[in-house]
Design an enzyme around this catalytic site. Structure first.
Site, PDB file in Angstrom:
ATOM      1  N   ALA A 127       0.824  -1.191  -0.073  1.00  0.00           N
ATOM      2  CA  ALA A 127       0.118  -0.164  -0.070  1.00  0.00           C
ATOM      3  C   ALA A 127       0.841   1.209   0.038  1.00  0.00           C
ATOM      4  CB  ALA A 127      -0.907  -0.013   1.071  1.00  0.00           C
ATOM      5  N   ASN A 195       2.610  -4.085   7.445  1.00  0.00           N
ATOM      6  CA  ASN A 195       3.508  -4.589   6.197  1.00  0.00           C
ATOM      7  C   ASN A 195       4.037  -3.604   5.685  1.00  0.00           C
ATOM      8  OD1 ASN A 195       2.696  -7.507   6.779  1.00  0.00           O
ATOM      9  ND2 ASN A 195       0.614  -7.026   6.046  1.00  0.00           N
ATOM     10  N   HIS A 225      -0.977   6.720   4.851  1.00  0.00           N
ATOM     11  CA  HIS A 225       0.673   6.393   5.185  1.00  0.00           C
ATOM     12  C   HIS A 225       1.365   7.699   4.814  1.00  0.00           C
ATOM     13  CE1 HIS A 225      -0.571   2.235   5.983  1.00  0.00           C
ATOM     14  NE2 HIS A 225      -0.984   2.165   4.799  1.00  0.00           N
TER      15      HIS A 225
END
Length: 274
Positions: A127, A195, A225
């Protein structure tokens, strides 16, 4: 004059949840040079129902048997069964693609074992964005790498760290810093949530020097993020706002697409990026 026919690479997928099933659908729809031949799932009956509409349904096999069926083994399973997928794939010298990158961080001895057997471990971007740039600046001096992850509280539920600290995500009513530490500590405490941080750590300056912040933000519509890198060659500031999966808010819709892009790069004549 025509070129030589493209030799297909066979693919096996461990786990048919939000990530694995979407990846399986994309491969079944047709990707030149790739053929889905096997899959593994905890609930066999549910898996058969999910695969019923496929043009070429893969064989359902136990986790350990995926490495016998396919040249490329993609792990999309819960982190708790990571080794059941990784160990056979690496022992047989396969290409191993882990979605649970956080489960790889405390098991870096698998890299040495892959070197011995001729296996390859290929970590997808997941991602995130900008890992090519992070890898590039890491060839020179890097002062710091930080990733700030913001998720709705529900997307963090079930993490071991929350149980250890007695934190109730249902009680969070405003943006709250839940965790700050390095990527290795984050992987242990939030195996289903970091992850992205694990991939960043492996691309850059390692898990012990990569700083991770995890925020619970009520009402947040997208998993967010933000990466900050201070390096000799460049200063990087990157933000991605991923749409959470409807079936599993701990992951995003971008993750299976990232794995598909990685697999496509293995067989493409033209490949962009390092």
């Amino acid at each position: 004059m025509t070129g030589a026919p493209l030799v297909e690479k066979t693919v096996g997928i461990a786990g048919l949840g939000a990530i694995g099933l979407e990846l399986a659908r994309r491969l079944d729809a047709g990707v030149e040079g790739l053929r889905l031949v096997a899959a593994s799932a905890r609930d066999g009956a549910k898996a058969e129902a999910s695969l019923a509409g496929f043009r070429h349904p893969p064989r359902l096999v136990p986790l350990a048997a995926l490495a016998e069926e396919a040249e490329i083994v993609v792990e999309c399973a819960p982190a708790a069964v990571f080794e059941q997928v990784a160990l056979p794939a690496i022992a047989r010298g396969r290409i191993f693609v882990p979605a649970s990158v956080g489960a790889l961080l405390p098991r870096m001895e698998l890299v040495a074992e892959a070197r011995r057997t001729g296996a390859r471990i290929l970590v997808p971007t997941g991602a995130l964005l900008g890992l090519d740039a992070v890898r590039a600046v890491a060839e020179g001096p890097v002062e710091s790498v930080t990733i700030e992850t913001r998720k709705p509280p529900r997307g963090l539920e079930g993490a071991p760290y929350l149980a250890e600290q007695g934190l109730d995500m249902g009680a969070v009513v405003e943006p709250t810093l839940i965790f700050r530490g390095n990527a290795l500590e984050a992987a242990r405490g939030f195996p289903a949530n970091v992850n992205v941080a694990a991939a960043l750590a492996l691309a850059g300056i390692g898990p012990e020097r990569t700083t991770v912040e995890i925020w619970a933000v009520p009402g947040l519509a997208r998993n967010t993020h933000t990466i900050r890198v201070e390096a000799g060659a460049a200063r990087l500031l990157m933000t991605v706002e991923g749409v959470p999966s409807e079936t599993n808010p701990r992951t995003g819709k971008l993750t299976p697409l990232s794995i598909l892009a990685l697999l496509r790069g293995l067989v493409s004549t033209l490949r962009v990026g390092s």
